[in-house]
Design an enzyme around this catalytic site. Structure first.
Site, PDB file in Angstrom:
ATOM      1  N   PHE A 128     -10.260  -0.157   0.588  1.00 45.42           N
ATOM      2  CA  PHE A 128     -10.148  -1.734   1.719  1.00 45.42           C
ATOM      3  C   PHE A 128     -10.662  -2.742   1.851  1.00 45.42           C
ATOM      4  O   PHE A 128     -11.485  -3.128   1.866  1.00 45.42           O
ATOM      5  CB  PHE A 128     -10.278  -0.471   3.231  1.00 45.42           C
ATOM      6  CG  PHE A 128      -9.522  -1.299   4.453  1.00 45.42           C
ATOM      7  CD1 PHE A 128      -8.028  -0.773   4.062  1.00 45.42           C
ATOM      8  CD2 PHE A 128     -10.675  -2.047   5.315  1.00 45.42           C
ATOM      9  CE1 PHE A 128      -7.951  -1.923   5.505  1.00 45.42           C
ATOM     10  CE2 PHE A 128      -9.789  -3.062   6.295  1.00 45.42           C
ATOM     11  CZ  PHE A 128      -8.539  -2.707   6.896  1.00 45.42           C
ATOM     12  N   ASP A 158      -6.508  -8.355   6.546  1.00 46.28           N
ATOM     13  CA  ASP A 158      -8.160  -8.627   7.607  1.00 46.28           C
ATOM     14  C   ASP A 158      -8.569  -6.943   8.282  1.00 46.28           C
ATOM     15  O   ASP A 158      -7.994  -6.034   7.453  1.00 46.28           O
ATOM     16  CB  ASP A 158      -7.105  -8.614   9.448  1.00 46.28           C
ATOM     17  CG  ASP A 158      -6.147  -7.849   9.841  1.00 46.28           C
ATOM     18  OD1 ASP A 158      -5.644  -7.293   8.833  1.00 46.28           O
ATOM     19  OD2 ASP A 158      -6.604  -7.101  10.692  1.00 46.28           O
ATOM     20  N   ASP A 162       0.824  -1.437  -0.166  1.00 42.89           N
ATOM     21  CA  ASP A 162       0.262   0.153   0.166  1.00 42.89           C
ATOM     22  C   ASP A 162       0.783   1.546  -0.475  1.00 42.89           C
ATOM     23  O   ASP A 162       0.902   1.666  -1.251  1.00 42.89           O
ATOM     24  CB  ASP A 162      -0.878   0.059   1.180  1.00 42.89           C
ATOM     25  CG  ASP A 162      -1.663   1.153   1.047  1.00 42.89           C
ATOM     26  OD1 ASP A 162      -2.044   1.364   0.250  1.00 42.89           O
ATOM     27  OD2 ASP A 162      -2.480   1.279   2.650  1.00 42.89           O
TER      28      ASP A 162
HETATM   29  P1  IMP Z   1       1.974  -0.124   4.151  1.00 47.14           P
HETATM   30  O1  IMP Z   1       2.997  -0.149   4.384  1.00 47.14           O
HETATM   31  O2  IMP Z   1       1.277   1.736   4.044  1.00 47.14           O
HETATM   32  O3  IMP Z   1       2.127  -0.600   2.471  1.00 47.14           O
HETATM   33  O4  IMP Z   1       1.067  -0.994   4.755  1.00 47.14           O
HETATM   34  C1  IMP Z   1       1.135  -2.520   4.456  1.00 47.14           C
HETATM   35  C2  IMP Z   1       0.914  -2.772   5.690  1.00 47.14           C
HETATM   36  O5  IMP Z   1      -1.044  -2.377   5.532  1.00 47.14           O
HETATM   37  C3  IMP Z   1       0.029  -4.693   4.734  1.00 47.14           C
HETATM   38  O6  IMP Z   1       0.477  -5.294   5.619  1.00 47.14           O
HETATM   39  C4  IMP Z   1      -1.697  -4.794   5.206  1.00 47.14           C
HETATM   40  O7  IMP Z   1      -1.581  -5.383   6.988  1.00 47.14           O
HETATM   41  C5  IMP Z   1      -1.991  -3.245   5.693  1.00 47.14           C
HETATM   42  N1  IMP Z   1      -3.196  -3.164   4.576  1.00 47.14           N
HETATM   43  C6  IMP Z   1      -2.812  -1.911   3.843  1.00 47.14           C
HETATM   44  N2  IMP Z   1      -4.073  -1.943   3.319  1.00 47.14           N
HETATM   45  C7  IMP Z   1      -5.047  -2.545   2.525  1.00 47.14           C
HETATM   46  C8  IMP Z   1      -6.582  -3.347   3.140  1.00 47.14           C
HETATM   47  O8  IMP Z   1      -6.819  -3.067   1.637  1.00 47.14           O
HETATM   48  N3  IMP Z   1      -6.778  -4.557   3.380  1.00 47.14           N
HETATM   49  C9  IMP Z   1      -5.978  -5.009   4.709  1.00 47.14           C
HETATM   50  N4  IMP Z   1      -5.083  -4.058   5.258  1.00 47.14           N
HETATM   51  C10 IMP Z   1      -4.628  -3.306   4.337  1.00 47.14           C
HETATM   52 MG    MG Z   2      -2.958  -6.231   8.314  1.00 47.59          MG
END
Ligand code: IMP
Ligand code: MG
Length: 185
Positions: free
Chosen positions: A157, A164, A108
């Site tokens: 989301f 989760d 993300d």
């Molecule tokens: P980042 O550090 O923002 O890239 O987020 C990565 C982590 O955020 C992932 O391993 C997920 O646990 C969580 N995450 C990001 N987007 C979503 C989503 O749409 N649904 C559920 N978990 C998410």
């Molecule tokens: Mg998570």
């Protein structure tokens, strides 16, 4: 607080169905097997969201791999990354001189993986690459791209197939958009 609820009723739309996930994992697994032939990479799963993806991808990879896991959390029960990363478990293997392939459920903002990649790079591996089930490029704040992406998804989301909301919905066998009213209270 989540009491009695119906997981399926909370899904607004199925984004990626079971069969598409199975098929795509087979394809990407075949590609990884070709790219890493003779290298015996270490597959590092980022817990907990990666569990179903890890199990399926590891079996779709037909070359020898060693398996390892680490646990970090960047959310505190909400739907947006807090930016504060908590490391709960490191990997067991020494990765010096090794080819490391990180498996993640979703890329993300990129903050989580960026920190993990930097931490691994400091241990002098031969290579570090990223394989993600889902890529949400619209959420990216870091300069980071995955080397293997199974599905690129829009900015929503999502839950299911390991992903989760408050640790629920991970056991749905598909990836779906969670109805906003579930988390907008
Ligand atoms: P980042 O550090 O923002 O890239 O987020 C990565 C982590 O955020 C992932 O391993 C997920 O646990 C969580 N995450 C990001 N987007 C979503 C989503 O749409 N649904 C559920 N978990 C998410
Ligand atoms: Mg998570």
């Amino acid at each position: 607080m989540m009491n009695q609820f119906d997981m399926l009723a909370d899904i607004q739309e199925v984004l990626v169905d079971e069969e598409s996930i199975r098929r795509r994992i087979r394809e990407v697994g075949a590609q990884i097997s070709e790219d890493y032939r003779g290298k015996n990479p270490i597959l590092v799963g980022v817990l907990k969201g990666v569990v179903p993806f890890y199990a399926a991808m590891a079996q779709a990879i037909t070359i020898p791999v060693q398996e390892d896991f680490m646990c970090v959390t960047s959310f505190e029960g909400g739907t947006a990354s807090t930016g504060k990363l908590t490391f709960r478990k490191d990997i067991d293997h020494d990765i010096e001189g090794r080819d490391v392939l990180i498996l993640e459920d979703i890329l993300d903002s990129g903050r989580t993986l960026k920190l993990i990649v930097e931490m691994f790079q400091a241990r002098n591996p031969r290579s570090v690459k990223i394989c993600t089930l889902l890529d949400k490029p619209s959420g990216r704040t870091e300069d980071l791209t995955a080397d293997y992406v199974c599905f690129t998804i829009p900015n929503a989301f999502v839950v299911g197939y390991g992903l989760d909301y408050q640790d629920y919905y991970r056991n749905l066998p598909f990836v779906g958009v969670l109805k906003p009213e579930v988390y907008q209270d």
